[in-house]
Every structure is written in structure tokens, then in C-alpha cells.
Motif scaffolding. Structure first.
Motif, PDB file in Angstrom:
ATOM      1  N   ASP A  96       8.301  -0.926  -0.830  1.00 12.81           N
ATOM      2  CA  ASP A  96       6.803  -0.314  -1.392  1.00 12.81           C
ATOM      3  C   ASP A  96       6.773  -0.165  -2.683  1.00 12.81           C
ATOM      4  O   ASP A  96       7.241   0.896  -3.455  1.00 12.81           O
TER       5      ASP A  96
ATOM      6  N   ASN B 267       5.594  -4.901  -1.680  1.00 14.00           N
ATOM      7  CA  ASN B 267       4.308  -4.669  -1.272  1.00 14.00           C
ATOM      8  C   ASN B 267       3.432  -3.585  -1.850  1.00 14.00           C
ATOM      9  O   ASN B 267       3.927  -2.690  -2.675  1.00 14.00           O
ATOM     10  N   LYS B 268       2.251  -3.358  -1.414  1.00 16.66           N
ATOM     11  CA  LYS B 268       1.255  -2.629  -1.915  1.00 16.66           C
ATOM     12  C   LYS B 268       0.838  -2.848  -3.560  1.00 16.66           C
ATOM     13  O   LYS B 268       0.697  -1.905  -4.243  1.00 16.66           O
TER      14      LYS B 268
ATOM     15  N   VAL C 236       6.720   0.898   4.395  1.00 14.09           N
ATOM     16  CA  VAL C 236       6.523   0.109   3.363  1.00 14.09           C
ATOM     17  C   VAL C 236       5.472  -0.882   3.600  1.00 14.09           C
ATOM     18  O   VAL C 236       5.044  -1.670   2.926  1.00 14.09           O
ATOM     19  N   GLY C 237       4.833  -1.081   4.919  1.00 11.99           N
ATOM     20  CA  GLY C 237       4.064  -2.256   5.226  1.00 11.99           C
ATOM     21  C   GLY C 237       4.473  -3.038   5.775  1.00 11.99           C
ATOM     22  O   GLY C 237       3.882  -4.387   5.938  1.00 11.99           O
TER      23      GLY C 237
ATOM     24  N   THR D 165       4.721   1.499  -4.575  1.00 11.08           N
ATOM     25  CA  THR D 165       3.904   2.853  -4.831  1.00 11.08           C
ATOM     26  C   THR D 165       5.192   4.089  -4.964  1.00 11.08           C
ATOM     27  O   THR D 165       4.884   4.906  -5.371  1.00 11.08           O
ATOM     28  N   ARG D 166       6.287   3.440  -4.611  1.00 13.23           N
ATOM     29  CA  ARG D 166       7.481   4.639  -4.438  1.00 13.23           C
ATOM     30  C   ARG D 166       7.983   4.655  -5.785  1.00 13.23           C
ATOM     31  O   ARG D 166       8.123   3.668  -6.468  1.00 13.23           O
TER      32      ARG D 166
ATOM     33  N   PRO E 108      11.560   1.853  -5.003  1.00 11.33           N
ATOM     34  CA  PRO E 108      11.557   1.052  -3.874  1.00 11.33           C
ATOM     35  C   PRO E 108      12.718   0.384  -3.403  1.00 11.33           C
ATOM     36  O   PRO E 108      12.577  -0.256  -2.115  1.00 11.33           O
TER      37      PRO E 108
END
Lengths: 171, 388
Positions: A89, A120-121, A15-16, A91-92, A95
């Protein structure tokens, strides 16, 4: 001597978490993914704006492996933390579930300790934040930040909010 | 005599098919090799009879001519039968695979050491060399640190660390140690790393933590470690350890804990080493040196084994994540799908069979969402195409 505080960064793998920490501590970003195995430590001294002015704070940030570790190892790494940053994340597809789990685990281990949430992202997703974000804020009394380790958006705010809570509660 | 034009045409038309056939031959040969493991235990007749019985039941259960339903119905039984037979032949398979396992273990150990080194290098601004591990792995003599041990014994720093959090409660150093000395470590990171190592050791060894791991060998000397339920004392030293140092460290911890208990956060960091230097004057004792070396090797290997255990656990989790994502489709029920770690290529290998191209595409999408730090090798043909 200046007091040192332990912050743990939790969340699902990929997830960063490491990228956020490296952005905060080293002000750098790499798009080369490498999974964190076990735990990595970073140290950072920062100045936090408080009601009484600026305060200097020394943080040791524990970057804990995202994949579920065997036999409660994650829980052991969390012991003694002053605060947690829970990362998801954007983009999931979902998340949030992993963030809830991580937050529940931290709350169970260290009830009442401050938490902040980093979605994040942000640079890769335009999706609006759903209601679950507000529920998360209410449930854990922790602010939610949309962050991007790539361009730095929201990263300082997320860590500074934790620093502020730590100093305010004198943890 | 062949006609060059015809040969050229044949090659143009059949090149891809020939290449595919050659690959299929390789795969078949590999499968044949694996199946031959069970040959001695199971005759063809007994295997055929076992499978035939299962098939007969399945066809009866399906009850009509729909081949798709029939194949879905039969496939799980065939898979379970094969799995059962393989399970029965476990000892033979292990024996047949042992040369491959040897390669895997060697690679895993090499990776573990490399990863350990990288993690430590990234986390701390100094080089930690567990010389004994490298010595054992490379065969090179560990004379480097043995020579270092012949130096005069000095206590460089003492740290009192809160167990669990890794927060440094107090630090002390003898006045003769220069604050700007390059060998001085970052206190907070060292404290955190020792606490993390304590957690790590607890998990890897199932108990104990630092109680088991009483010292660490480092390029800049040895760190002696003692832990109470709430605190850790770390003593960084160089040179040859004098006799009785273990008992001295025990005493120091007791005293430090008493101080900390009595004074809380007001603990005077400058008193950690009070009286410590005098009783630790160096004394040459080769037997003690060998004893310390053995302890160092044991501690270093304990860390290596613990790390290897976690590395293996990580790989298992990655393999499981790929397997779960790949199989997460009702349309794949009954189709074989197995993920495994490929030690030769340091990759996760996914093998199986899917009913159609759409299922394959969906599976590829699901698997691509698994964040893997390793490459993924997919050997998953579409059933229709494979058997055309």
C-alpha cells in the motif's frame, strides 16, 4: 482441456488485494473495506500476449487473508501456486517491509516461481518510488507495478506479467 | 421552592458537567461491580497494605518532588499490582462474566455461520447450505435434506484434484448428466475450494485435513472426499447413499491415483468413473441413512468449529494490533492501555489513560492506521483532565 493455473495474492491486510483481484476479474471496485478471512477464490480466463501470439490462460486466483494466520496456514494456502502477486500500500509509511516478508515466504515455499509486485493505491499517493523498489525487482527477479484498483491503472499489466511468466516457463 | 431562572442558569452552566458526572457514575458503578468480585477473596486492609508497600518503594525510588516523574514511576507498579490481583481472582471473574460470555459465544456462532455462508456465496456461483448447521442453530427441522436423501442415488461428477494447489487434474461425469445442467458446479472453483478446505481443516483440527472430513453436505447433494498425500478425489452425488459407499469411494481413489501415477497429465478424465456406477446402485437402508446423517452433522459441525476457531483467532489479532499501536509510545510507559473485543457491540474496545492531549492525538493517529473490519470504541481520557 485448457490448463488451469493457481495464482496467490499476498500482502499485508488492508493493502487492497481483494480490490485488485475484483478489478481484474470483475472489472469493478468498491471503497467499502471488508477484511478477507481465510481465503477467497476467483476464476478468470484471459488472453495473454506472448511471443508466439495470443494465448488463452485460465487462472484461479487465491485471495489470502492479509493478517498473519496461525500455525503456517498462509504457507499451506500457497502450496502448488504457479505464481504470486505481492501487494503493498503506497499510502503507508513503510509499504515495503510486509512485501519483503511475503515475498520471502513465497520464495522459501516455492523457489524460482514467478512473482510480481503491485504498489497499490497509486491514486492516493504521489510519492516517488524509492530505491527499495529496484532492489525488490533485482532480488526476486519480478517486475514492480504501480497500481490502482480504483481506476484500474497497472492492474492488467501486473496480472498479465504473471500469466506471461507462467506460460513462458510452462509451470 | 426553586427559582425557574436560577434553574435555567444552572442547567445552562452545568449541563455538560452533570452529564459527564452521570457517565462517570455509570463507569464507577461498573468498576465497583468488577472490583467487588475480589472482595470476598481480598479484604480492603490486605489490598491497601499491598499497594502501600509498593507505593513506598516507588516514592523512595523517585526521590524528588517532580510529580510527573513520580506518577510515571508509580503507575507501572499500580498496574502490575492490579493485574496480579485480578489474575489471582481469575475463577471468580470467570464466574461473574459467564452470562456475558454466553452472549458472546452465541453472537460469535451466529457471525461464524453468517460469514461462512457469505464466503461460500461470494466464492462460488451456487448456493451451498450446510443444512444441519442451520437446523441446529435455528431449531428448524432438517427435513429438507433428509427428504432429498430419499431420492435415487446418482453419481453426478468425479473430480481428481491436486492436493495443495487445488488444480483440477481430471473430471468425469456419467453420460446421462447434462453438461448444461444448472446443478453442475464450476469445476475449477470447486476444486480450489476443496483444496482450500483441506488446508483449512488441517489447521483447524491440527492434522488430517480431508482424512477427517470425509464428506460435505450441499444443497445439490453430498460430496464424498478422499485424499492421498498428493491427490484428492471428490465425488458429487445425490440421493440416498447405498450401503458400502465409503468403501467404494476408497476404491475409486486408489484406482484414480494409479491411473494418474501411470499417465501423469495424460490421465483420461473419462475413466475416473469407469465401473463406478454399477456397484453404486441404490439400495434403501434406513440405518445407513441415519449413519450418513450423523456423519454429515459431524462434518458440518467440524467445519463450524474450525471456522469459529479462526474467527476467534482473527479477533485476537485485531485486538492485539490495536493494543500494540495504542501503546507504541514511550510517553505512555506505565499508563494502562487495554484493548478487548466487545461482543455486545461487535467492536474492538480500547480503554486506558494518557498523560496529555498530545499523546492522545498521536495515539489516535496510530490506532487509525490499523485496518479494522470492526468499529473501534475508545475510552481513553487524558489524566490531567480526568483528575481536575
Amino acid at each position: 482441456m485448457m490448463k488451469t493455473y493457481k495464482i496467490v495474492v499476498l500482502g499485508d491486510f488492508g493493502v487492497g488485494k481483494t480490490s485488485l483481484i475484483r478489478r481484474y476479474v470483475l472489472d469493478e471496485f468498491s471503497d467499502q473495506y471488508r477484511a478477507t478471512m481465510g481465503v477467497h477464490l476467483y476464476k478468470h480466463t484471459d488472453r495473454i500476449a506472448t511471443e508466439g501470439g495470443q494465448s488463452e490462460i485460465r487462472l484461479v486466483v487465491w485471495d489470502i487473508e492479509g493478517a498473519p494466520l496461525p500455525s503456517g496456514q498462509t504457507q499451506r494456502y500457497v502450496v502448488g501456486a504457479s505464481a504470486a502477486l505481492v501487494v503493498g500500500d503506497l499510502t503507508r509509511a513503510d509499504p515495503y517491509s510486509a512485501m519483503w516478508s511475503a515475498a520471502d515466504m513465497f520464495e522459501e515455499q516455492l523457489p524460482g516461481r514467478p512473482m510480481a509486485f503491485a504498489l497499490n493505491k497509486r491514486d492516493l499517493s504521489d510519492a516517488p518510488s524509492p530505491d527499495v523498489v529496484k532492489r525488490m525487482e533485482r532480488r526476486y527477479d519480478g517486475p514492480v507495478f504501480e497500481t490502482s484498483a480504483m481506476n484500474g491503472e497497472g492492474v492488467l499489466h501486473a496480472f498479465h506479467s504473471l500469466g506471461k511468466s507462467i506460460l513462458a516457463r510452462n509451470l | 421552592m426553586s427559582d425557574p431562572t436560577a434553574d435555567s442558569f444552572r442547567q445552562m452552566l452545568l449541563d455538560a458537567q452533570l452529564e459527564r458526572a452521570a457517565k462517570s457514575d455509570d463507569h464507577l458503578e461498573a468498576i465497583s461491580d468488577k472490583l467487588s468480585i475480589t472482595d470476598e477473596r481480598w479484604s480492603e486492609e490486605s489490598l491497601t497494605a499491598a499497594v502501600a508497600n509498593v507505593l513506598a518503594d516507588s516514592i523512595r525510588e523517585a526521590g524528588h518532588g517532580d510529580s510527573d516523574v513520580l506518577s510515571r514511576s508509580i503507575a507501572p507498579h499500580i498496574v502490575s499490582t492490579i493485574k496480579r490481583e485480578i489474575s489471582n481472582a481469575h475463577p471468580e471473574i470467570i464466574e461473574a462474566l459467564s452470562p456475558r460470555m454466553g452472549v458472546l459465544i452465541r453472537a460469535a456462532v451466529a457471525n461464524a455461520v453468517e460469514d461462512l455462508q457469505r464466503q461460500i456465496d461470494q466464492a462460488m456461483p451456487f448456493d451451498i447450505w450446510i443444512a444441519t448447521i442451520k437446523s441446529r442453530l435455528t431449531g428448524a427441522p432438517s427435513a429438507g435434506w433428509l427428504v432429498g436423501s430419499a431420492e435415487e442415488f446418482r453419481v453426478l461428477e468425479a473430480y481428481l484434484i491436486e492436493r495443495g494447489s487445488g488444480v483440477l487434474l481430471a473430471r468425469d461425469k456419467p453420460p446421462e448428466v447434462d453438461e448444461d445442467d444448472d446443478s453442475l458446479l464450476d469445476d475449477d472453483l470447486l476444486a480450489g475450494m476443496i483444496a482450500a478446505l483441506d488446508s483449512f481443516a488441517s489447521d483447524a483440527f491440527g492434522s488430517g485435513g480431508l482424512e477427517e472430513l470425509r464428506q460435505l453436505k450441499m444443497s445439490q447433494g453430498t460430496v464424498y472426499l478422499r485424499a492421498s498425500p498428493t491427490k484428492i478425489l471428490a465425488l458429487r452425488c445425490t440421493g440416498q447413499a447405498p450401503p458400502g459407499i465409503e468403501e467404494r469411494v476408497d476404491t475409486l481413489l486408489e484406482r484414480a491415483i494409479q491411473q494418474a501415477t501411470g499417465q501423469g497429465e495424460d490421465l483420461d478424465p473419462g475413466r475416473l468413473l469407469a465401473g463406478a456406477q454399477a456397484p453404486m446402485e441404490p439400495g434403501i437402508n434406513p440405518a445407513a441413512l441415519i449413519g450418513k446423517a450423523a456423519l454429515g452433522i459431524a462434518a458440518a459441525f467440524a467445519v463450524l468449529i474450525g471456522h469459529f476457531y479462526l474467527e476467534s483467532a482473527n479477533r485476537s489479532r485485531w485486538v492485539e494490533a490495536v493494543q500494540t499501536a495504542a501503546a507504541d509510545d514511550p510517553a505512555l510507559a506505565g499508563y494502562p492501555m487495554t484493548a478487548a473485543y466487545d461482543g455486545d457491540n461487535a467492536a474492538v474496545e480500547l480503554r486506558g489513560l494518557v498523560p496529555d492531549a498530545a499523546a492522545l492525538a498521536e495515539m489516535q493517529t496510530r490506532v487509525s492506521h490499523v485496518p479494522l473490519p470492526l468499529p473501534l470504541e475508545m475510552l481513553v481520557p487524558v489524566a490531567g483532565e480526568r483528575f481536575k
